[in-house]
Scaffold this active site. Sequence first.
Site, short mmCIF file in Angstrom:
data_model
loop_
_atom_site.label_atom_id
_atom_site.label_comp_id
_atom_site.label_asym_id
_atom_site.label_seq_id
_atom_site.Cartn_x
_atom_site.Cartn_y
_atom_site.Cartn_z
N ASP A 143 33.23 37.06 34.51
CA ASP A 143 32.44 38.23 34.85
C ASP A 143 30.95 37.88 34.95
O ASP A 143 30.49 36.90 34.36
CB ASP A 143 32.63 39.30 33.76
CG ASP A 143 32.16 40.67 34.20
OD1 ASP A 143 32.13 40.93 35.43
OD2 ASP A 143 31.82 41.49 33.34
N ASN B 203 40.28 46.13 40.94
CA ASN B 203 39.21 45.71 41.85
C ASN B 203 39.34 46.31 43.25
O ASN B 203 38.38 46.28 44.04
CB ASN B 203 39.15 44.18 41.97
CG ASN B 203 38.55 43.50 40.76
OD1 ASN B 203 38.79 42.32 40.52
ND2 ASN B 203 37.77 44.23 39.97
#
Length: 253
Positions: free
Chosen positions: A26, A74
């Site tokens: 991330d 996502n």
Amino acid sequence: MNEPGEPVGDHVPTGHGADHVAIVMDGNGRWANARNLPRTEGHKAGEDALMDVIAGAINAGVKVLSVYAFSTENWKRSPREVSFLMGYSRDVIRKRREELNSWGVKIVWSGRQARLWGSVLKELKEAERLTRTNSTITVNFCVNYGGRAEIADAAAELALDVQRGRVRPSQINEDLFGTYLYQPDLPDVDLFIRTGGDQRSSNFLLWESSYAEYMFLDLAWPDFDRRALWQCLERYATRERRFGSATDAVADR
């Protein structure tokens, strides 16, 4: 980037006991935003970080590395970013698989086939085929993956086997259920790392990480490298894993 057999500078940890390391990669977008770059540039920068971390994992003797490349959530991102991530995942796997194969990496894929671009699936399957006999390390690419989705898919397949008469309900336990996961032959996660500053699992390997040791780093993924991995492994080696048991500090009399 340095080859797996060429560790640089820092001490390579051994005897750390972390056979399976999972990483939520991330912070790519925030890394790019901080440099006034498009978010996509952060994802591109993350490619070199991934290759260096795989090399570092090989140096340290890690047996399995699972990386969160694209989650089932996502798809909620902008169509432009989703399109970039799908195409980028396809191109990275195609470009890097020969190099990973030369390192002895066995590539496997975890995720749902539904919605996944056919071209991405094709490259993943080809990478699996090419590297299937390798044994230096297994890299589990989690693409279109979600922990809840995996558990739901496993439960659905198990229910079908009960309906077919292959499994009796009385036989169902944790060990049997685990055989229905996407990659049932991989060991449970020992060390779970998340870069980027957030402190949550984000639906990654929920079943497999039940007793993992978690480490949350402020470092953005493009700034993470093998040295950072080694530091995490050294910290992991100092932790006491009790798996629900406890030791009284005062001896019984």
